[in-house]
Write an enzyme that holds these catalytic residues in place. Structure first.
Site, PDB file in Angstrom:
ATOM      1  N   TYR A 265      36.987  -2.042  -9.429  1.00  0.00           N
ATOM      2  CA  TYR A 265      37.540  -2.289 -10.751  1.00  0.00           C
ATOM      3  C   TYR A 265      37.398  -0.424 -11.266  1.00  0.00           C
ATOM      4  CZ  TYR A 265      38.322  -2.732 -15.689  1.00  0.00           C
ATOM      5  OH  TYR A 265      38.991  -2.863 -17.569  1.00  0.00           O
TER       6      TYR A 265
ATOM      7  N   LYS B 136      32.098   7.529 -18.531  1.00  0.00           N
ATOM      8  CA  LYS B 136      30.718   7.151 -19.078  1.00  0.00           C
ATOM      9  C   LYS B 136      29.747   8.235 -19.574  1.00  0.00           C
ATOM     10  CE  LYS B 136      31.692   3.002 -16.955  1.00  0.00           C
ATOM     11  NZ  LYS B 136      31.690   1.989 -17.974  1.00  0.00           N
TER      12      LYS B 136
ATOM     13  N   ASP C 294      35.803   7.708  -7.144  1.00  0.00           N
ATOM     14  CA  ASP C 294      35.956   7.248  -8.522  1.00  0.00           C
ATOM     15  C   ASP C 294      34.352   7.163  -8.933  1.00  0.00           C
ATOM     16  OD1 ASP C 294      37.126   3.923 -11.349  1.00  0.00           O
ATOM     17  OD2 ASP C 294      35.720   5.552 -11.245  1.00  0.00           O
TER      18      ASP C 294
HETATM   19  P1  KE4 Z   1      37.010   3.264 -19.356  1.00  0.00           P
HETATM   20  O1  KE4 Z   1      39.049   3.213 -18.939  1.00  0.00           O
HETATM   21  O2  KE4 Z   1      36.389   1.372 -19.369  1.00  0.00           O
HETATM   22  O3  KE4 Z   1      36.792   4.104 -19.552  1.00  0.00           O
HETATM   23  O4  KE4 Z   1      36.997   3.196 -17.489  1.00  0.00           O
HETATM   24  C1  KE4 Z   1      37.740   2.649 -16.321  1.00  0.00           C
HETATM   25  C2  KE4 Z   1      36.378   2.180 -15.876  1.00  0.00           C
HETATM   26  C3  KE4 Z   1      36.650   3.624 -14.468  1.00  0.00           C
HETATM   27  N1  KE4 Z   1      36.178   3.090 -13.264  1.00  0.00           N
HETATM   28  C4  KE4 Z   1      35.214   2.391 -13.191  1.00  0.00           C
HETATM   29  C5  KE4 Z   1      34.207   3.074 -11.858  1.00  0.00           C
HETATM   30  C6  KE4 Z   1      34.100   1.585 -14.308  1.00  0.00           C
HETATM   31  O5  KE4 Z   1      33.647   0.911 -13.943  1.00  0.00           O
HETATM   32  C7  KE4 Z   1      35.067   1.347 -15.380  1.00  0.00           C
HETATM   33  C8  KE4 Z   1      34.683   1.084 -16.758  1.00  0.00           C
HETATM   34  N2  KE4 Z   1      33.402  -0.024 -15.749  1.00  0.00           N
HETATM   35  C9  KE4 Z   1      33.446  -1.191 -17.389  1.00  0.00           C
HETATM   36  C10 KE4 Z   1      31.909  -1.506 -16.766  1.00  0.00           C
HETATM   37  N3  KE4 Z   1      32.029  -2.236 -15.477  1.00  0.00           N
HETATM   38  C11 KE4 Z   1      34.103  -0.922 -18.444  1.00  0.00           C
HETATM   39  C12 KE4 Z   1      33.192  -1.935 -19.959  1.00  0.00           C
HETATM   40  C13 KE4 Z   1      34.580  -2.133 -20.655  1.00  0.00           C
HETATM   41  O6  KE4 Z   1      35.607  -3.248 -19.202  1.00  0.00           O
HETATM   42  O7  KE4 Z   1      34.337  -3.237 -21.179  1.00  0.00           O
END
Ligand code: KE4
Length: 431
Positions: free
Chosen positions: A144, A267, A239
């Site tokens: 993801y 994060k 990523d």
């Molecule tokens: P954000 O757009 O949510 O800040 O980041 C996206 C993203 C990109 N790359 C990786 C490896 C990520 O894990 C994420 C976001 N992680 C999820 C949980 N695994 C966010 C939680 C959510 O969607 O509320």
């Protein structure tokens, strides 16, 4: 435990927000429960509206390496706030943040700040396309990278949890440029390069997968991708939104010793505030406007409050000499405790862990090394496990396909309590 206030809050929220949440996975749908609404959090303790308290193992999905409301981060934010919350003009906060990231992340020579991990990965793919003049890119089933159109194909995390890994609204035109491969399967990538090598701008992956649950890369896999992308003139993008600063000061690329061309971050670098970033070699990054022709922008990019929090977080990472040894010690202790509990109760499970990120898969499979194997996990068992854990005061990810995060703030006593709660939950699941 009773959840009356959270239930009322959720009913109210659903009237004005789709699903009552601003990010789907928070709705607790896959664990079949009413989400708890948080009133406050400090250190490793979350307190919900009903006054229930939990040991937090989610760390807001990863950012809170030192726990909630860390005093030095709060001070940095408040000191920045009185000087203004947003300028829409350059400030030295941004330069200091960039210099710290460059100093800590081995492959980054230049970096651009954005406001989320999604913005970082979207921008990195656009940059790779602009730099190579090619349109296709490779991602891995179960990874993801945020909710950008081109990523929501066989995506992990919330998309997978809710069974919509291929979201409606993504055009055929967009999807055709997203080539899918299997994690830890180098041959599946080689095949794509053999077929379309000169059309592939980049390969993007989570260097340690966290969004299908934790899946650990083989050393050959990461090095193999590095060799393949170099051979075909495509960019390798790590990523590191989860792994950045969590696995090592220099993230997974330092931990495994494999250098990508571009890295995306998020994060932890925000210390709990909205921050993302992408960076890499100067000759690639200088393709970005206003120096180069590839466009990306953001009203709140490099926001002073977010930078103040992030700078303080990176200072803490640099100054805490036993950070990674303590994260490893506590996480290994938790893993060993859970392994003993699985043996004692006879509940079938696979634990994957790298550093302070781990997942317990409720599967009888021998291993979980890709999405297909992750999907053998019994999500109803996980839901049952989650419920028992929550009721014994342990706040886990409300999905089988996410991570448990250990933070520097977790005490040995809390690790013991997590192990005891795990044993109780496993026993209750058997009844
Ligand atoms: P954000 O757009 O949510 O800040 O980041 C996206 C993203 C990109 N790359 C990786 C490896 C990520 O894990 C994420 C976001 N992680 C999820 C949980 N695994 C966010 C939680 C959510 O969607 O509320």
């Amino acid at each position: 435990m009773q959840f009356k206030q959270s239930i009322a809050a959720f009913e109210r929220a659903q009237k004005s927000i789709p699903g009552g949440v601003n990010s789907p996975v928070r709705a607790f749908k896959s664990v079949g429960l009413n989400p708890v609404f948080v009133k406050r959090a400090k250190g490793t303790t979350i307190t919900d509206l009903d006054g229930n308290q939990y040991i937090d193992c989610l760390a807001s999905w990863g950012p809170l390496l030192f726990g909630h409301a860390y005093d030095q981060i709060l001070t940095a934010i408040s000191e920045a706030a009185v000087k203004g919350t947003s300028f829409g003009a350059p400030s030295e906060y941004e330069t200091e943040m960039a210099e710290r990231i460059i100093k800590m992340v081995p492959s980054i020579e230049m970096v651009r700040m954005v406001s989320s991990g999604t913005e970082a990965t979207m921008s990195a793919i656009r940059l790779a396309r602009g730099y190579t003049g090619r349109e296709a890119f490779v991602k891995f089933a179960g990874n993801y990278h945020g909710h950008g159109d081109s990523f929501l194909i066989k995506a992990g995390s919330g998309a997978m949890t809710l069974g919509i890994p291929n979201s409606p609204g993504i055009t055929v035109g967009t999807a055709k440029d997203t080539l899918m491969a299997e994690y830890n399967n180098l041959a599946s990538v080689e095949k794509l390069f053999k077929e379309k090598g000169n059309e592939i701008a980049a390969v993007i992956l989570e260097p340690v997968a966290g969004n299908m649950g934790v899946v650990v890369p083989t050393k050959e896999f990461l090095q193999g991708l590095r060799d393949l992308t170099t051979k075909y003139g495509a960019l390798l993008i790590f990523d590191e939104v989860i792994t950045g600063f969590r696995l090592a000061k220099g993230g997974a690329q330092e931990y495994y010793g494999v250098m990508p061309d571009l890295t995306t971050l998020g994060k932890i670098i925000g210390g709990g505030l909205p921050v993302g970033a992408y960076g890499g070699r100067k000759e690639i990054m200088e393709m970005m406007a206003p120096v180069g022709p590839v466009y990306q922008a953001g009203t709140l990019s490099g926001n002073p409050l977010a930078m103040a929090a992030g700078i303080t977080m990176l200072k803490l990472v640099e100054e805490t000499k036993d950070l990674y040894t303590e994260l490893e010690r506590k996480s290994a202790k938790l893993e060993q405790g859970i392994r003993k509990n699985l043996e004692a109760t006879g509940v079938p499970g696979v634990i994957n862990r790298v550093g302070s990120m781990m997942t317990l898969f409720f599967t009888s499979a021998k291993q979980v090394t890709n999405l297909e194997e992750a999907m053998t996990a019994d999500t109803s068992k996980y839901a049952n496990y989650f419920k028992h854990s929550l009721e014994s005061g342990i706040y886990l990810a409300p999905s089988q396909f996410e991570c448990l995060f250990v933070s520097y703030a977790h005490t040995d006593d809390e690790i013991e309590r997590m192990i005891a709660a795990n044993l109780q939950a496993l026993k209750q699941m058997k009844n």
